[in-house]
Design an enzyme around this catalytic site. Structure first.
Site, short mmCIF file in Angstrom:
data_model
loop_
_atom_site.label_atom_id
_atom_site.label_comp_id
_atom_site.label_asym_id
_atom_site.label_seq_id
_atom_site.Cartn_x
_atom_site.Cartn_y
_atom_site.Cartn_z
N LYS A 66 0.84 -1.21 0.00
CA LYS A 66 0.00 0.00 0.00
C LYS A 66 0.87 1.26 0.00
O LYS A 66 0.78 2.11 0.89
CB LYS A 66 -0.92 0.01 1.22
N LEU A 67 1.69 1.39 -1.03
CA LEU A 67 2.64 2.51 -1.06
C LEU A 67 1.91 3.85 -1.20
O LEU A 67 0.91 3.95 -1.93
CB LEU A 67 3.61 2.32 -2.22
N ASN A 72 8.42 10.70 -6.36
CA ASN A 72 9.74 10.13 -6.61
C ASN A 72 9.97 8.88 -5.77
O ASN A 72 10.49 7.88 -6.25
CB ASN A 72 10.80 11.20 -6.28
O1 LIG Z 1 -8.82 -2.68 2.28
C1 LIG Z 1 -8.03 -3.58 2.64
C2 LIG Z 1 -6.79 -3.75 2.07
C3 LIG Z 1 -5.99 -4.77 2.48
N1 LIG Z 1 -6.39 -5.62 3.46
C4 LIG Z 1 -5.47 -6.71 3.85
O2 LIG Z 1 -6.12 -7.97 3.59
C5 LIG Z 1 -5.85 -8.88 4.65
C6 LIG Z 1 -7.15 -9.30 5.28
O3 LIG Z 1 -6.88 -10.17 6.36
P1 LIG Z 1 -8.03 -10.83 7.24
O4 LIG Z 1 -7.28 -11.54 8.31
O5 LIG Z 1 -8.79 -11.75 6.33
O6 LIG Z 1 -8.89 -9.74 7.77
C7 LIG Z 1 -4.89 -8.18 5.60
O7 LIG Z 1 -3.58 -8.56 5.24
C8 LIG Z 1 -5.08 -6.71 5.31
O8 LIG Z 1 -3.89 -5.97 5.47
C9 LIG Z 1 -7.62 -5.46 4.04
O9 LIG Z 1 -8.02 -6.21 4.95
N2 LIG Z 1 -8.42 -4.44 3.60
#
Ligand SMILES: O=c1ccn([C@@H]2O[C@H](COP(=O)(O)O)[C@@H](O)[C@H]2O)c(=O)[nH]1
Length: 233
Positions: A66-67, A72
């Protein structure tokens, strides 16, 4: 993207604190999981060489960092991460950030996903963070901007699939965390759907962490989700 096999639609979030434990879990899951997501917890604990190894062994890898930074820095970070052999890499869906990510990716193969609004947010959380728009409007706006800028896909809740599809079309990937099998604990997720509901809504990929990684039988839990996806397709 309807030709994606059910098993390849499940992306297991390897939110594990060290590489040894993560490697053991991957070995235990074996062929039941083909796609892994590596984010802050494992990535910042030395997980990038594991990501590279798994990609070399034929697993698909989603680097979920999620940068979001000045252009730059985003471009250079994406350029470095593009060498790992991952399938997906996330940036936040801010126009400047998305443009920089595309520049940094250059000719590399990694697909860029834009995180619209985190699935742990509801309207109240968005308002607290200073956003005037309701979540669905913010997701729509960011999906439109991602499409215009040329991003490959978006991360959103499965509950927003149809509105995202309307603006993003069929060629952009819709990747959805916040997936919970019926009866599973939601934890900090606020915009959730079950695997079957997500597939019925038209998502391409489902991201599942704790319902697999914290399960007493992770392989059985992963297989049950793949089965639920197959039936719903
Ligand atoms: O909007 C978002 C973006 C990323 N995540 C990531 O997905 C997994 C979800 O893990 P669970 O254990 O199934 O809840 C986790 O790595 C988050 O960083 C998100 O949940 N929502």
């Amino acid at each position: 993207m309807s030709q994606i096999p059910a098993r390849d639609r499940l992306i297991v979030a390897l939110d594990i604190p060290d590489v040894e434990r993560a490697s053991r879990l991957v070995a235990e899951l074996g062929d039941s999981v083909t796609f892994y997501k590596i984010g802050y917890e494992l990535g910042f604990a030395g997980g990038l060489p594991l990501a590279e190894r798994l990609a070399g062994e034929g697993k698909q890898i989603f680097l979920d960092f999620k940068l979001h930074d000045i252009g730059n820095t985003v471009a250079r970070g994406v350029a470095s991460l593009s060498k790992i052999g991952a399938t997906f890499l996330t940036v936040h869906a801010y126009p400047q950030t998305m443009r920089a990510a595309i520049e940094g990716r250059g000719d590399a193969q990694v697909k860029l996903l834009a995180v619209t609004v985190l699935t742990s947010y509801d309207d109240q959380d968005a308002a607290e963070a200073g956003y005037a728009l309701a979540i669905r409007d913010l997701v729509r706006l960011r999906a439109e901007q991602a499409r215009t800028i040329g991003i490959d896909g978006v991360v959103c809740s499965a509950a927003e699939t149809s509105l995202v599809r309307d603006v993003a079309g069929s060629s952009m990937a819709i990747v959805t965390p916040g997936i919970r099998p019926a009866g599973a604990a939601t934890g900090d997720q606020k915009r959730t759907l079950t695997p079957a509901e997500a597939i019925a809504a038209g998502v391409d990929y489902l991201v599942v962490g704790r319902p697999v990684t914290a399960s007493p039988d992770p392989k059985a839990s992963a297989e049950a989700i793949v089965q639920e996806i197959s039936v719903a397709l």
